[in-house]
Design an enzyme around this catalytic site. Sequence first.
Site, PDB file in Angstrom:
ATOM      1  N   VAL A  79       0.836  -1.203   0.000  1.00 57.55           N
ATOM      2  CA  VAL A  79       0.000   0.000   0.000  1.00 57.55           C
ATOM      3  C   VAL A  79       0.869   1.250   0.000  1.00 57.55           C
ATOM      4  CG1 VAL A  79      -1.660   1.334   1.361  1.00 57.55           C
ATOM      5  CG2 VAL A  79      -1.913  -1.139   1.180  1.00 57.55           C
ATOM      6  N   TYR A  81       0.687   5.841  -0.599  1.00 61.62           N
ATOM      7  CA  TYR A  81      -0.105   7.070  -0.714  1.00 61.62           C
ATOM      8  C   TYR A  81       0.531   7.981  -1.749  1.00 61.62           C
ATOM      9  CZ  TYR A  81      -1.278  11.931   0.334  1.00 61.62           C
ATOM     10  OH  TYR A  81      -1.638  13.249   0.218  1.00 61.62           O
ATOM     11  N   PHE A 158       7.625   5.290  -9.536  1.00 61.50           N
ATOM     12  CA  PHE A 158       8.153   5.760  -8.248  1.00 61.50           C
ATOM     13  C   PHE A 158       7.342   6.945  -7.732  1.00 61.50           C
ATOM     14  CE2 PHE A 158      10.394   8.176 -11.533  1.00 61.50           C
ATOM     15  CZ  PHE A 158      10.250   9.479 -11.082  1.00 61.50           C
ATOM     16  N   CYS A 175       3.794   0.787   2.496  1.00 67.16           N
ATOM     17  CA  CYS A 175       4.466  -0.394   1.937  1.00 67.16           C
ATOM     18  C   CYS A 175       4.334  -1.617   2.837  1.00 67.16           C
ATOM     19  CB  CYS A 175       5.941  -0.095   1.649  1.00 67.16           C
ATOM     20  SG  CYS A 175       6.165   1.304   0.543  1.00 67.16           S
TER      21      CYS A 175
END
Length: 235
Positions: A79, A81, A158, A175
């Site tokens: 995960v 953001y 990225f 993460c």
Amino acid sequence: MKLNVCYLEMVEYEDALHLQERLHKLRVANELEDTLLLLQHPPVITIGRRGKWENILISKEKLLQMGVKVFEVTRGGDVTYHGPGQIVGYPIFDLGTVGKDIKRFVWLLEEVFINLLKDEYGIEAYRDEKQYTGVWVGGEKIVAIGIAVKKWITMHGFAFNVNTNLEHFSWIIPCGLKDRGVTSLEKLLGHKVEFDDVVYKVAKYFGKVFGAKFRFISKEDLEEIIKIKVEDSER
């Protein structure tokens, strides 16, 4: 190696995903040079192939109230953001230039930011080769990396925290790593950074690390390239 770099400013996540898919098809057909999209997203959460919903710490209802969307995507990782003040990069690259070596490609992505941070800001960043991808400073992640590869062409990429609101990372376990924090260029320097200047530096260091001659193209240029290529393929 030639590299097109297109800075799109603020883009909704689903629009950027659709654009990546269109460019990926053209790159697979060798109708497009390697292309790097640089942009920002409104607040959004994405879940990678190894991701778990339990790593999102607030309810779907609360996210909906805040206008924060969640997407399950094909990139690697867990995960993460995305939000304003963060440079998100989507390299649509042919891995043939690095011997079809995915690990080498990720290493080069990390190298871009390790070199940039050291040369431009005197910040000693590093990669955690034994455990986790990304670029780290003092045990905190400043660049998250998660890619997808189809037919040896890359997608996703990225997220580089420049002036990012780090409080928004409290919505998730970044993460999936409970024992690691996140940082930003603003936090490390103690002041906000000129965002467009950092965008240019990212492009410059991509050119250096990948041995590419890069050129900036406008959104309109990119749309025209797509239009021409699509029209040609339909003839």
